[in-house]
Structure formats: structure tokens, C-alpha cells
Design an enzyme around this catalytic site. Structure first.
Site, PDB file in Angstrom:
ATOM      1  N   THR A  16      36.892 -31.450  42.284  1.00  0.00           N
ATOM      2  CA  THR A  16      36.163 -32.659  41.909  1.00  0.00           C
ATOM      3  C   THR A  16      34.810 -32.334  41.276  1.00  0.00           C
ATOM      4  O   THR A  16      34.271 -31.239  41.422  1.00  0.00           O
ATOM      5  CB  THR A  16      35.942 -33.563  43.125  1.00  0.00           C
ATOM      6  OG1 THR A  16      35.125 -32.889  44.086  1.00  0.00           O
ATOM      7  CG2 THR A  16      37.257 -33.956  43.767  1.00  0.00           C
ATOM      8  N   ASP A  17      34.263 -33.336  40.597  1.00  0.00           N
ATOM      9  CA  ASP A  17      32.939 -33.205  40.010  1.00  0.00           C
ATOM     10  C   ASP A  17      31.887 -33.738  40.980  1.00  0.00           C
ATOM     11  O   ASP A  17      32.205 -34.038  42.146  1.00  0.00           O
ATOM     12  CB  ASP A  17      32.880 -33.922  38.653  1.00  0.00           C
ATOM     13  CG  ASP A  17      33.180 -35.418  38.744  1.00  0.00           C
ATOM     14  OD1 ASP A  17      33.090 -35.996  39.849  1.00  0.00           O
ATOM     15  OD2 ASP A  17      33.501 -36.008  37.702  1.00  0.00           O
ATOM     16  N   ALA A  18      30.673 -33.891  40.528  1.00  0.00           N
ATOM     17  CA  ALA A  18      29.569 -34.320  41.396  1.00  0.00           C
ATOM     18  C   ALA A  18      29.767 -35.724  41.960  1.00  0.00           C
ATOM     19  O   ALA A  18      29.182 -36.070  42.987  1.00  0.00           O
ATOM     20  CB  ALA A  18      28.243 -34.239  40.638  1.00  0.00           C
TER      21      ALA A  18
END
Length: 130
Positions: A16-18
Site C-alpha cells: 500500500t501507499d501512504a
């Protein structure tokens, strides 16, 4: 070769990203995993296919993102072999979380030898409805 297969895969944090949303690049990995799982579901081992000198490489991939998947979700990944004949295999994918559509995709796989020359896929992998 089986025509279709599906399995569950939990989204891992590192995918996942931030914002906690699955990064788009991971869908190509999910599709590769689906192809390996499809082969395994019938007792085929991708490593043994490679040992025989057959390399199955991605020639084309398209992904249509419909809604985000997030850390903690469990993906339901479905793959269907649409065609497998000559030196080409076409797959279609649907990725969902529950009933929610996350992504749809297609790939074209080419069969090559170790020198990069196009070669016919093994007969036991063929599917041709045309």
C-alpha cells in the site's frame, strides 16, 4: 489446462501507499500470482515448464482500476484462460473485495525459448475455442 481458477489473497501492508491503498503496480504481481496458481491448480509447476526451456513472458497487460483496495482487505482474484494456442496465451482477470469490483485486467503471454525466439506452448496447456 484448467480454464479458470480463483483464490483469496490478503492485502499486505507493504503493498500500500501512504493512504493505505494498494499501489497500482501490485496488480501486475497479483496477475502473475494468479497465472502461477492457475497452473498449480492442475499439478503443473511453472519451474518445471521453464526447466523444459519454455519461458512464458508478458507481451501485453491492461488493467482497469474500478475502486481502491486497502490494507486489511482480502482480495478475491479470478483468472480465466480465454485462449491458449500456438505461442500465445490470453487471460482475463477480475479482482474483488467481497462483491465490490476492484479491477479488471487482461494479459497476453508469449511463449519463447531461452534465446528469445517464439515457440509453441506445450500441447497440454492449449485451449482453443475458435
Amino acid at each position: 489446462m484448467p480454464r479458470e481458477h480463483e483464490f483469496d489473497l490478503p492485502v499486505r501492508y507493504y503493498e500500500t501507499d501512504a493512504q493505505g491503498i494498494v499501489h497500482h503496480s501490485n496488480y501486475l504481481r497479483y496477475m502473475e500470482l494468479a497465472r502461477v496458481e492457475l497452473l498449480k491448480s492442475t499439478g503443473y509447476d511453472y519451474a518445471k515448464i521453464e526447466e523444459a526451456g519454455v519461458l512464458l513472458v508478458v507481451a501485453k497487460a491492461t488493467v482497469s482500476y474500478k475502486s481502491p483496495a486497502r490494507y486489511g482487505d482480502t482480495l478475491r482474484i479470478w483468472i480465466r484462460t480465454e485462449r491458449a494456442f500456438g505461442a500465445r496465451i490470453d487471460h482475463r482477470y477480475v479482482i474483488k473485495v467481497g462483491e465490490r469490483l476492484v479491477a479488471e485486467a487482461e494479459t497476453t503471454i508469449a511463449s519463447i525459448d531461452r534465446e528469445g525466439r517464439v515457440q509453441r506452448i506445450p500441447r497440454e496447456l492449449e485451449i482453443d475455442d475458435q
